[in-house]
Structures are given as structure tokens and as C-alpha cells.
Design an enzyme around this catalytic site. Structure first.
Site, short mmCIF file in Angstrom:
data_model
loop_
_atom_site.label_atom_id
_atom_site.label_comp_id
_atom_site.label_asym_id
_atom_site.label_seq_id
_atom_site.Cartn_x
_atom_site.Cartn_y
_atom_site.Cartn_z
CB CYS A 2 -0.95 0.11 1.20
SG CYS A 2 -2.04 -1.28 1.37
NE ARG A 29 4.62 1.85 -0.40
CZ ARG A 29 5.74 1.59 0.25
NH1 ARG A 29 6.89 1.98 -0.24
NH2 ARG A 29 5.71 0.96 1.40
CD1 TRP A 71 -0.58 -6.07 -3.58
CD2 TRP A 71 -0.51 -6.79 -1.46
NE1 TRP A 71 -0.23 -7.41 -3.59
CE2 TRP A 71 -0.19 -7.88 -2.32
CE3 TRP A 71 -0.53 -7.02 -0.08
CZ2 TRP A 71 0.11 -9.16 -1.84
CZ3 TRP A 71 -0.23 -8.29 0.40
CH2 TRP A 71 0.08 -9.34 -0.48
CG ASN A 97 1.72 0.43 4.12
OD1 ASN A 97 1.37 -0.73 3.94
ND2 ASN A 97 2.97 0.82 3.92
N GLY A 98 -0.21 -1.31 6.45
CA GLY A 98 0.24 -2.21 7.51
C GLY A 98 -0.88 -3.15 7.89
CD GLU A 460 15.50 -12.93 -11.00
OE1 GLU A 460 15.22 -13.43 -9.90
OE2 GLU A 460 14.96 -11.89 -11.42
CE LYS A 464 12.70 -10.18 -13.04
NZ LYS A 464 12.70 -10.64 -11.65
CD GLU A 467 8.18 -10.86 -10.75
OE1 GLU A 467 9.38 -10.65 -10.88
OE2 GLU A 467 7.52 -10.36 -9.81
CG HIS A 483 18.33 -36.84 -8.29
ND1 HIS A 483 18.84 -38.09 -8.01
CD2 HIS A 483 19.38 -36.08 -8.67
CE1 HIS A 483 20.15 -38.08 -8.19
NE2 HIS A 483 20.51 -36.87 -8.60
CE LYS A 571 10.54 -2.49 -8.28
NZ LYS A 571 11.08 -3.54 -9.17
O1 M6R Z 1 12.73 -4.99 -2.65
P1 M6R Z 1 13.27 -6.36 -2.47
O2 M6R Z 1 14.44 -6.64 -3.35
O3 M6R Z 1 13.56 -6.69 -1.04
O4 M6R Z 1 12.10 -7.32 -2.94
C1 M6R Z 1 12.17 -8.70 -2.81
C2 M6R Z 1 11.15 -9.37 -3.67
O5 M6R Z 1 9.86 -9.02 -3.28
C3 M6R Z 1 11.33 -9.01 -5.14
O6 M6R Z 1 12.61 -9.30 -5.58
C4 M6R Z 1 10.33 -9.77 -6.03
O7 M6R Z 1 10.63 -11.11 -6.01
C5 M6R Z 1 10.37 -9.15 -7.43
N1 M6R Z 1 9.05 -8.75 -7.81
C6 M6R Z 1 10.92 -10.04 -8.46
O8 M6R Z 1 10.93 -9.47 -9.73
#
Ligand code: M6R
Length: 576
Positions: A2, A29, A71, A97-98, A460, A464, A467, A483, A571
């Protein structure tokens, strides 16, 4: 998560151009729903992106307003659950927010006293709580002290009373900052909201509250006034537009040569001493633990591989599981990696670690973030603002920091070549990857295989693909496939193999899946479908990752997905 914003101004300002535009900068956010309220008691909310709200409301002017971009945690994505929440008389408005952990208890108390609730949120207790105690005769400052003592959980809250001219702000664990502008104050979840207006800010610490009108007063949780220092921050504004790119993601992918060059230069000059101190801390510490989540965790895995190549034992654990695995003491070095510097899973572990006397070093992108402020010192990855939810340029720069620290400890590498090679990897492969995406866009599963330093990259790339492209993907160690997971390989299953330096074991693992009908896509610096510049396997990880960025982008584009704001995500993940 948020985003919250509040503006208190000497002069009238436009709700659309100032309040909602500022709120839009915090949209990364959370973007489930949004809303605002003004001093006059006007309140508007809507489900979906802030632009929809901007397009649907008539502009007005005011001297005080608060806004929220949500969020969802407690309660679905509905207009009723959108913030601001308010009391029955619509005289008290709050954004939060929280998570208010004991909201059920507070809600029951309020319901017993005749209060009705319109939403399913935890946050709605806030205006009713203040209303209840105002009607009992308490002053707002006393209610804030009471609230801070009674409420369990995390919060950055902005609250105001209709026609009162003051914003009441409270903070515990969730980020909150006050921007000091020429003719107004802006309260926000982070500096992005007002970085076009001022570079002066006051950062709230935990359990502090403030009252903002034509001036500001900060207090500790007991109500004792505290003096805080204004900090000057630097932030480049050109990052905030998409330039000629259709999406922020593609723009940010293409910014990687420049962003990595900026970082490499800074590690030679401005951040030279910090890098040296980092290397010294590694040499002196008995134990080294990395701490991170998501993409940043993958950068930490690369850090572990590199340190182990140098004979230095290091570990990494995903922050949300840290307490179940590792114990720290004063001889431990904890390296927290985070783009946002606000990830709650990391923040909450660091708060516990701080009590042990362990040394904390952070590697962050967002300066003045909570994680940076919790650490003994910090290295900034200088990727610039990253707006797309997917971490791209910040991840590349995190790897560059890992390589730089390894170099400081004796690893042989020429960092100066990296920006040019990133550019070449993008130029040589973008069109090929775009075409490849056409053939992969309807696939339900994609496997990505890597070994050694390429293994974190396999994970990684898979992250991607999940997400951004909504494709189920698994990033695996090439050797581990046989395995169990190999049972899922059938005719046509896409398998991306990361093969640096003609790695024989990876070649065998690729042959094993090909023998079972897999459609392999080989990313290599020698022979393959997608060739990246020849390099050490540690550097290969950076260039191979570019392929993953492009592939997830083009699959998502083909499928017309909301690339910069994928569903259910935000984010900055500021809840546990
Ligand atoms: O801001 P941060 O690097 O601590 O965030 C960690 C994860 O939330 C962040 O890397 C998330 O996995 C990304 N959306 C990946 O693209």
C-alpha cells in the site's frame, strides 16, 4: 504494501494534479484499489488503477488531502474496502499501510459501543477508535499515545478531522516520510511521492507520531516532543517516464548498460571505501549470512557461490525462514540485499539481529530506506528508480556488487567490460527472443536448468516467467533434474539450458531432456540458440539473465498481460 500520501499546504492545490499524481508515484506499492479524502470532507474511492480514479473525478482544490493505493490483505478488492476509511459522521478520515493485528478485539469493543463497520478491513477500526475517544473527551494527541500503546501490528497512518487543517501521522514498522517543500508538507510511504517537489525529508522512526499543519511536531510513543534532522536526498527524475518504450519493464531492461556503468564507476570512487569496509568485514567475521527475498535472494545465492570460490564459507536464507535456520551473534556478518530496502520479511529479521550485536551491511537500491537505516553501512546499487514490479536492472546491479566484492577479495574479473557486454547481449538477442516468445506463449510449463553460478539465474528466469508471463516455470539445478522432475518432460516441453564455457555436465543434462522429447533452448557463450558474449561463468549469469528478462517480457506482451503491474503483486512487500 500500500502507498499512502498526505498533503498539507499553505496554498490551495489541485486534487488531481498534486494529490493523485503524487499517489500515482506510489502505485507500484499496490494497485488493487485507491481513494482520497480532502479537508472539506469529500471522499472518493475506486477499484483498480489510480488513472481510473483520476479520469472519473472532477478536479477540485483544497489545502489538505490524504490518499491511498491498496494491496489487499484483510478483505477483498472492493470499493468498500478501499481507503480512506471514515467514521459515521464523515468527520474523521484515515489511510493505513500495515496490519492491525488486534483489530478484532478493537472492533468488538467498538461494536459493543454502537459502532457499525462498512468494510472487511482491519484499518476501519482507526477512524472509529478516534471517534470513540474524542466523544469521551480525549484530545487527539492523547488518543494517539493510547493508540500506539494499545494497537498491535504494523502501521503508517495518516488521519485528519474535517476542516481541522492538521494531519495526524503515526508509524510502526511500515515506512513513512515527511517531505518538506517550499509551501507545503507531503507525508508519504517513500520519497518518490514528492521527489519532484523537494529533496528535503524527515524520516519517521518506529513508534513515533507527528502533527503536521503549517509546521510540524514529532513525538515519541509517550508523547514527548522530539527534534528530528532534515535530510537532503538525491534522486534522478528522468527515470519516472517510459521514454519511447511501451512498458517500464522494457525501458528498465534497456537501462542496464547505463545503470551498471554508473554503479561500476561509483564503486571505484564514491563507494570505494564502503566496498573496502565490506571486504574487511567479510575477512573479520566468523560467520557470513545473506538475507533477502525473491529476486534479491537469487543475487545473494550468487554471492554465496562467489565467496565459496574464494574459500570463504557463506550462507543465504530467504528472510521469512531465517529464524528457523540460523543463529547469529556479535561475530556474525549479516548482508541484507533488497531493491526497495523496505521488504518486511527482511526488516523484521534485521530488527532482531540488531539486538545481538552482529554487523549488518545492506545492499539496497532505494536510499534512506528502512533496511539501509537499520544497517551499519550500506552499498547502493544505483540502478535508479525501478517502476515495473519485476526487478531487472536492480538485480543486474546486485550481481555487479557481488562481483565487485569478490574482486576486492581476490577474484579475477574485469568489471569495466560488463556494461558493453550487456548491451551486446541485448542487441544480439532481442529479436530472436521476440520470435521465440511466439512459440512459447501458449506453453503451460517451462523448465530452466543451470549449474553453479548459473543455477541462481535459472531460478531468477523462472521467477520472471511466473510473475510477468504467468507461465508456470521451474528453475532447477541441471544435476537434480534426473532425481524426479524429469518425469514431467514430454514431447515439446520447453527446457531452457544455461551453458557457460561449454560446461560438459550441463551439455549432458540437456541431452538427457532432449532424449525424452524436450524442446531445448540453449543459452550459451559458445554454441546455442541464443549466444551471449564470451565471459567467465560469473559474468555469464548477468548476460543469460537478460535473455530471461526479454523472454518473460515478450511472452507477456504476446498474451497482452499487464506487464508493469502483474496481478496480485506489489513492488514493495511491506507485510510479513
Ligand atoms: O525490494 P526487495 O528486493 O527486497 O524485494 C524482494 C522481492 O519481493 C522481489 O525481488 C520480487 O521477487 C520481485 N518482484 C521479483 O521481480
Amino acid at each position: 504494501m500500500c502507498g499512502i500520501i498526505g498533503i498539507v499546504s499553505k496554498k490551495s492545490f489541485s486534487v488531481k494534479n498534486d494529490l493523485l499524481k503524487g499517489l500515482k508515484k506510489l502505485e507500484y506499492r499496490g494497485y488493487d484499489s485507491c481513494g482520497f479524502a480532502t479537508k472539506e470532507g469529500a471522499v472518493e474511492k475506486s477499484v483498480g488503477e489510480i488513472q481510473l480514479l483520476i479520469d472519473s473525478v472532477k478536479d477540485s482544490t483544497t489545502t489538505l488531502g490524504i490518499g491511498h493505493s491498496r494491496w489487499a490483505t484483510h478483505g477483498g478488492v472492493t470499493k468498500a474496502n478501499a481507503h480512506p476509511h471514515f467514521n459515521k459522521d464523515k468527520t474523521l478520515f484515515a489511510v493505513h499501510n500495515g496490519i492491525i493485528e488486534n483489530y478484532q478485539e478493537l472492533k468488538q469493543m467498538l461494536e459493543k459501543n454502537g459502532y457499525g463497520f462498512m468494510s472487511e478491513t482491519d484499518s476501519e477500526v482507526i477512524p472509529h477508535y478516534f471517534d470513540y475517544y474524542i466523544k469521551k473527551g480525549l484530545g487527539i494527541k492523547d488518543i494517539m499515545i493510547k493508540f500506539m500503546a494499545e494497537v498491535k501490528g504494523t502501521f503508517a497512518i495518516l488521519l485528519f478531522r474535517k476542516e481541522d487543517g492538521r494531519v495526524y501521522a503515526m508509524k510502526r514498522d511500515s515506512p513513512l516520510v515527511l517531505g518538506v517543500c517550499d509551501d507545503c508538507f507531503v507525508l508519504a510511504s517513500d520519497i518518490y511521492a514528492f521527489s519532484d517537489k523537494t529533496n528535503k525529508a524527515l524520516f519517521f522512526d518506529d513508534n513515533e507520531f507527528a502533527i503536521i499543519s503549517s509546521d510540524y511536531h514529532f513525538y515519541n510513543g509517550n508523547g514527548k516532543e522530539i527534534k528530528k534532522k532534515i535530510q537532503n536526498f538525491e534522486w534522478s527524475r528522468e527515470e519516472e517516464t517510459k521514454k519511447n518504450f511501451e512498458h517500464f519493464m522494457l525501458k528498465e531492461v534497456h537501462e542496464q548498460p547505463a545503470a551498471s556503468r554508473r554503479l561500476i564507476e561509483s564503486l571505484k570512487l564514491m563507494q570505494k571505501d564502503a566496498l573496502k569496509s565490506f571486504a574487511e568485514a567479510i575477512k573479520k567475521s566468523k560467520r557470513i549470512f545473506f538475507l533477502a527475498c525473491g529476486t534479491s535472494y537469487h543475487a545473494s545465492l550468487i554471492g554465496v557461490y562467489l565467496l565459496r570460490k574464494l574459500g570463504i564459507e557463506a550462507h543465504t536464507v530467504i528472510a521469512s525462514e531465517f529464524e528457523n535456520f540460523l543463529a547469529v551473534d556479535k561475530d556474525t556478518l549479516v548482508v541484507a540485499i533488497s531493491q526497495s530496502g523496505e521488504t518486511m520479511d527482511v526488516v523484521s529479521v534485521l530488527k532482531d539481529i540488531k539486538k545481538t550485536g552482529a554487523k549488518i551491511i545492506s545492499i539496497v537500491n532505494v536510499p534512506y530506506s528502512t533496511i539501509q537505516r537499520l544497517s551499519d553501512f550500506s552499498i547502493e546499487v544505483l540502478a535508479g528508480q525501478e517502476i515495473c514490479v519485476a526487478a531487472t536492472k536492480s538485480f543486474t546491479n546486485q550481481i555487479v556488487v557481488m562481483l565487485a566484492i569478490a574482486k576486492e577479495l581476490g577474484f579475477l574479473i574485469n568489471l569495466d567490460e560488463i556494461p558493453g557486454k550487456i548491451k551486446k547481449a541485448l542487441e544480439d538477442n532481442e529479436e530472436k527472443v521476440r520470435k521465440l516468445a511466439l512459440g512459447l506463449k501458449d506453453k503451460k510449463d517451462i523448465f530452466v536448468l543451470g549449474r553453479g553460478i548459473s543455477y541462481p539465474i535459472a531460478r531468477e528466469i523462472a521467477l520472471k516467467l511466473k510473475e510477468i508471463s504467468y507461465v508456470h516455470a521451474e528453475g532447477m539445478m541441471g544435476g537434480e533434474l534426473k532425481h524426479g522432475t524429469i518425469a514431467l518432460i514430454e514431447k515439446g516441453t520447453p527446457v531452457i539450458s544455461l551453458i557457460p564455457n561449454h560446461n560438459e555436465d550441463m551439455i549432458s543434462n540437456t541431452k538427457e531432456v532432449e532424449a525424452r522429447g524436450a524442446r531445448t533452448i540453449i543459452v550459451s557463450d559458445t554454441n546455442g540458440d541464443l549466444i551471449v558474449p564470451k565471459s567467465h561463468d560469473a559474468e555469464f549469469s548477468i548476460y543469460a539473465c537478460m535473455i530471461g528478462h526479454l523472454l518473460s517480457y515478450y511472452i507477456a506482451k504476446e498474451n497482452k498481460l499487464p506487464i508493469d503491474k502483474p496481478r496480485n503483486l506489489a513492488k514493495s512487500v511491506t507485510v510479513k
